[in-house]
Design a protein around this motif. Sequence first.
Motif, PDB file in Angstrom:
ATOM      1  N   ARG A  62      27.691 -28.927  50.162  1.00  0.00           N
ATOM      2  CA  ARG A  62      28.468 -29.110  48.935  1.00  0.00           C
ATOM      3  C   ARG A  62      29.560 -28.059  48.847  1.00  0.00           C
ATOM      4  O   ARG A  62      29.532 -27.059  49.567  1.00  0.00           O
ATOM      5  CB  ARG A  62      27.588 -29.058  47.684  1.00  0.00           C
ATOM      6  CG  ARG A  62      27.059 -27.680  47.280  1.00  0.00           C
ATOM      7  CD  ARG A  62      25.791 -27.325  47.979  1.00  0.00           C
ATOM      8  NE  ARG A  62      25.127 -26.158  47.383  1.00  0.00           N
ATOM      9  CZ  ARG A  62      24.058 -25.599  47.918  1.00  0.00           C
ATOM     10  NH1 ARG A  62      23.533 -26.095  49.022  1.00  0.00           N
ATOM     11  NH2 ARG A  62      23.498 -24.561  47.326  1.00  0.00           N
ATOM     12  N   GLN A  63      30.502 -28.295  47.933  1.00  0.00           N
ATOM     13  CA  GLN A  63      31.574 -27.347  47.638  1.00  0.00           C
ATOM     14  C   GLN A  63      31.593 -27.094  46.144  1.00  0.00           C
ATOM     15  O   GLN A  63      31.369 -28.001  45.337  1.00  0.00           O
ATOM     16  CB  GLN A  63      32.932 -27.899  48.069  1.00  0.00           C
ATOM     17  CG  GLN A  63      34.108 -26.968  47.749  1.00  0.00           C
ATOM     18  CD  GLN A  63      35.454 -27.528  48.163  1.00  0.00           C
ATOM     19  OE1 GLN A  63      35.548 -28.662  48.622  1.00  0.00           O
ATOM     20  NE2 GLN A  63      36.515 -26.746  47.983  1.00  0.00           N
ATOM     21  N   VAL A  64      31.817 -25.835  45.755  1.00  0.00           N
ATOM     22  CA  VAL A  64      31.966 -25.509  44.345  1.00  0.00           C
ATOM     23  C   VAL A  64      33.314 -26.023  43.875  1.00  0.00           C
ATOM     24  O   VAL A  64      34.346 -25.767  44.504  1.00  0.00           O
ATOM     25  CB  VAL A  64      31.877 -23.989  44.106  1.00  0.00           C
ATOM     26  CG1 VAL A  64      31.953 -23.691  42.600  1.00  0.00           C
ATOM     27  CG2 VAL A  64      30.594 -23.422  44.681  1.00  0.00           C
ATOM     28  N   SER A  65      33.315 -26.747  42.775  1.00  0.00           N
ATOM     29  CA  SER A  65      34.551 -27.332  42.265  1.00  0.00           C
ATOM     30  C   SER A  65      35.590 -26.250  41.982  1.00  0.00           C
ATOM     31  O   SER A  65      35.332 -25.283  41.263  1.00  0.00           O
ATOM     32  CB  SER A  65      34.251 -28.109  40.976  1.00  0.00           C
ATOM     33  OG  SER A  65      35.427 -28.668  40.442  1.00  0.00           O
ATOM     34  N   VAL A  87      35.393 -28.450  56.676  1.00  0.00           N
ATOM     35  CA  VAL A  87      35.998 -27.373  55.890  1.00  0.00           C
ATOM     36  C   VAL A  87      37.436 -27.128  56.340  1.00  0.00           C
ATOM     37  O   VAL A  87      38.338 -26.947  55.509  1.00  0.00           O
ATOM     38  CB  VAL A  87      35.161 -26.084  56.006  1.00  0.00           C
ATOM     39  CG1 VAL A  87      35.885 -24.910  55.364  1.00  0.00           C
ATOM     40  CG2 VAL A  87      33.792 -26.279  55.368  1.00  0.00           C
ATOM     41  N   LYS A  88      37.651 -27.139  57.639  1.00  0.00           N
ATOM     42  CA  LYS A  88      38.992 -26.908  58.179  1.00  0.00           C
ATOM     43  C   LYS A  88      39.950 -27.997  57.716  1.00  0.00           C
ATOM     44  O   LYS A  88      41.111 -27.724  57.357  1.00  0.00           O
ATOM     45  CB  LYS A  88      38.934 -26.860  59.699  1.00  0.00           C
ATOM     46  CG  LYS A  88      40.208 -26.352  60.367  1.00  0.00           C
ATOM     47  CD  LYS A  88      39.989 -26.176  61.865  1.00  0.00           C
ATOM     48  CE  LYS A  88      41.227 -25.608  62.538  1.00  0.00           C
ATOM     49  NZ  LYS A  88      41.010 -25.418  64.000  1.00  0.00           N
ATOM     50  N   ALA A  89      39.472 -29.251  57.701  1.00  0.00           N
ATOM     51  CA  ALA A  89      40.314 -30.363  57.270  1.00  0.00           C
ATOM     52  C   ALA A  89      40.659 -30.250  55.783  1.00  0.00           C
ATOM     53  O   ALA A  89      41.783 -30.548  55.368  1.00  0.00           O
ATOM     54  CB  ALA A  89      39.611 -31.683  57.539  1.00  0.00           C
ATOM     55  N   LEU A  90      39.720 -29.804  54.976  1.00  0.00           N
ATOM     56  CA  LEU A  90      39.940 -29.684  53.536  1.00  0.00           C
ATOM     57  C   LEU A  90      40.966 -28.613  53.196  1.00  0.00           C
ATOM     58  O   LEU A  90      41.678 -28.710  52.200  1.00  0.00           O
ATOM     59  CB  LEU A  90      38.623 -29.376  52.821  1.00  0.00           C
ATOM     60  CG  LEU A  90      37.620 -30.529  52.700  1.00  0.00           C
ATOM     61  CD1 LEU A  90      36.288 -30.023  52.152  1.00  0.00           C
ATOM     62  CD2 LEU A  90      38.173 -31.622  51.776  1.00  0.00           C
ATOM     63  N   GLU A  93      45.969 -27.541  54.706  1.00  0.00           N
ATOM     64  CA  GLU A  93      47.274 -27.443  54.052  1.00  0.00           C
ATOM     65  C   GLU A  93      47.515 -26.074  53.428  1.00  0.00           C
ATOM     66  O   GLU A  93      48.656 -25.717  53.125  1.00  0.00           O
ATOM     67  CB  GLU A  93      47.391 -28.526  52.986  1.00  0.00           C
ATOM     68  CG  GLU A  93      46.365 -28.416  51.880  1.00  0.00           C
ATOM     69  CD  GLU A  93      46.453 -29.585  50.905  1.00  0.00           C
ATOM     70  OE1 GLU A  93      46.202 -29.362  49.720  1.00  0.00           O
ATOM     71  OE2 GLU A  93      46.774 -30.707  51.349  1.00  0.00           O
ATOM     72  N   GLU A  94      46.450 -25.310  53.217  1.00  0.00           N
ATOM     73  CA  GLU A  94      46.609 -23.985  52.625  1.00  0.00           C
ATOM     74  C   GLU A  94      46.970 -22.927  53.670  1.00  0.00           C
ATOM     75  O   GLU A  94      47.212 -21.769  53.336  1.00  0.00           O
ATOM     76  CB  GLU A  94      45.329 -23.577  51.893  1.00  0.00           C
ATOM     77  CG  GLU A  94      45.018 -24.504  50.728  1.00  0.00           C
ATOM     78  CD  GLU A  94      43.768 -24.100  49.980  1.00  0.00           C
ATOM     79  OE1 GLU A  94      43.268 -22.985  50.227  1.00  0.00           O
ATOM     80  OE2 GLU A  94      43.281 -24.882  49.141  1.00  0.00           O
ATOM     81  N   GLY A  95      46.982 -23.329  54.927  1.00  0.00           N
ATOM     82  CA  GLY A  95      47.448 -22.447  55.987  1.00  0.00           C
ATOM     83  C   GLY A  95      46.476 -21.350  56.387  1.00  0.00           C
ATOM     84  O   GLY A  95      46.833 -20.438  57.121  1.00  0.00           O
TER      85      GLY A  95
END
Length: 529
Positions: A62-65, A87-90, A93-95
């Motif tokens: 899971r991920q914390v919102s 995680v890398k895919a998510l 875009e943040e670099g």
Amino acid sequence: MAAEEAPAEVTAEGDEAAENIEIVLPPPCMDLTEFPPKNDFFENMVAIDEKAEKIEGANNFRQVSGFPIFGSGQTTEEGFLKLLDKVKALHAEEGSEKLLWFNMRKEPIVYVNGNPFAPRNPEDLHRNLDISFSVEDLDNLEAHYTNILKAQAEKEQTLKTFRDHAFAENPMDREAVEDVLKVVSIKGLYEIYANLKENGFPNLTCFRIPVTEERSAGESCFDMMTEALKNEPASTPCIFTDQMGRGRTTGGMVAACLIKEIQITSELRKMEDIDLVSKSTVDDLIHQKFEGVLPKCQDDDDPFIKGEFDVIKELLEKVPATVEGKRKIDHIIDMCGPVPKGTGLQNLRECIIETKWKYDVATEDKQVAWKVLILNFIERYFYLICFATYALEHGPGAYQKAFTSWMDDHKELRTMIEEGKDKLEWYRTVDAAKLEHLKDLINAPNYKENLGVLIRTIYDFAFVTYADLPRGAIKNNSMRRLAATTLMEILPPDIAERVNKKLEEDPSNSHDFLSLVGLVSYYGSGEDH
């Protein structure tokens, strides 16, 4: 804290070929030769909301919102890659190419045929090891245990292992099943990390935060997490794991969310100080990002659901700064907990009273284990409040003081939690005045004629006594148990003797409230049967 590395130095002997290089390890901190490996996986271990996204080989992912904070149970060898790819895919875009992996376990982890195993004490197969050594010693122990299993497998070509039949929160309810595996591969966790760095994740940094199962992180563990995160951008993804991905993982996620929140709010306040952004805008941003209203639940107003235990109230009274610390950490705990407020497995505050409810209806032998969990959970919650108070004070200044030093300055808090965590009502009883009323009813000459009134009155008293529990099986069982105990307590001596004699004749029979009422009615005539 230094990131985890292979805990061995490679030393070449003479002119031997590279494949004959000998790995020289320091002596282990304990001997695990007789400790059998137990599979980290078991049936029904997936406890995440059924609507949550599933990753094969990474149970309870899971991920914390709103945070780049992830949690999971111990992954399979293939699960590592799938989780990291996700995680890398998510966050592509943040670099941020860097990924932080936090192993929240003390116990060594060895992969057999791609699945994770951990050593268990042969005298206690149902609990993870509770050992106290440095991170370096634990890494070295893991390498030694890997070698022990490799030697056993090379000799026998098989490996005797154990696994839990299914999930059971109380260790006394767990059932170990023996398996004999044909060994295909054995790898230490440190070898898995090295392979990941060589195969697509060169910027993966791994940490061991040694926390005991179902316990609070130690003061030094909070410092380890702070050191690992304080100089990282708030956008750097962090992954936390333990065996099931429950208590220890959730504790790490809570601490990481707090540290990242303080990083962001501190930067926003700096922008406000130099008039780059108005105060009202900063306030709105902080509120929207970190203080949004979470869904309400039926029992939210219950004092114990809110964590208002005696030792917590004492903490808030004697250290006023902890009031804000509690408010802050409670919101994060809810976000890291189960739906509808969060995305996780366990609410680290609400689990205290929820476990107390289980204690109330358990048999005396199982109450022992439940009580240990309750005390551990109260201590864990107490330390999270303390850490939040410390972080709010020292986080904006980049944590120049360590949490252990802060606790040294407030050393009375260690005594407070040690002496105060046991201040709970462990046994519920009917009010003394009501008990006298019941005794008058049963001692009346015509008590049999009024047995219906007596039963209803006892049930009413039991309902009032457990009015704080939510509806459901736990509340119903608690009421029945208290009703049975109360009935036995008010019986006249002659009837009590006859009833107890009958109970002793058939100890395996159910002795619930209605069964006892039948016995009282039958043996209450004063005649021998």
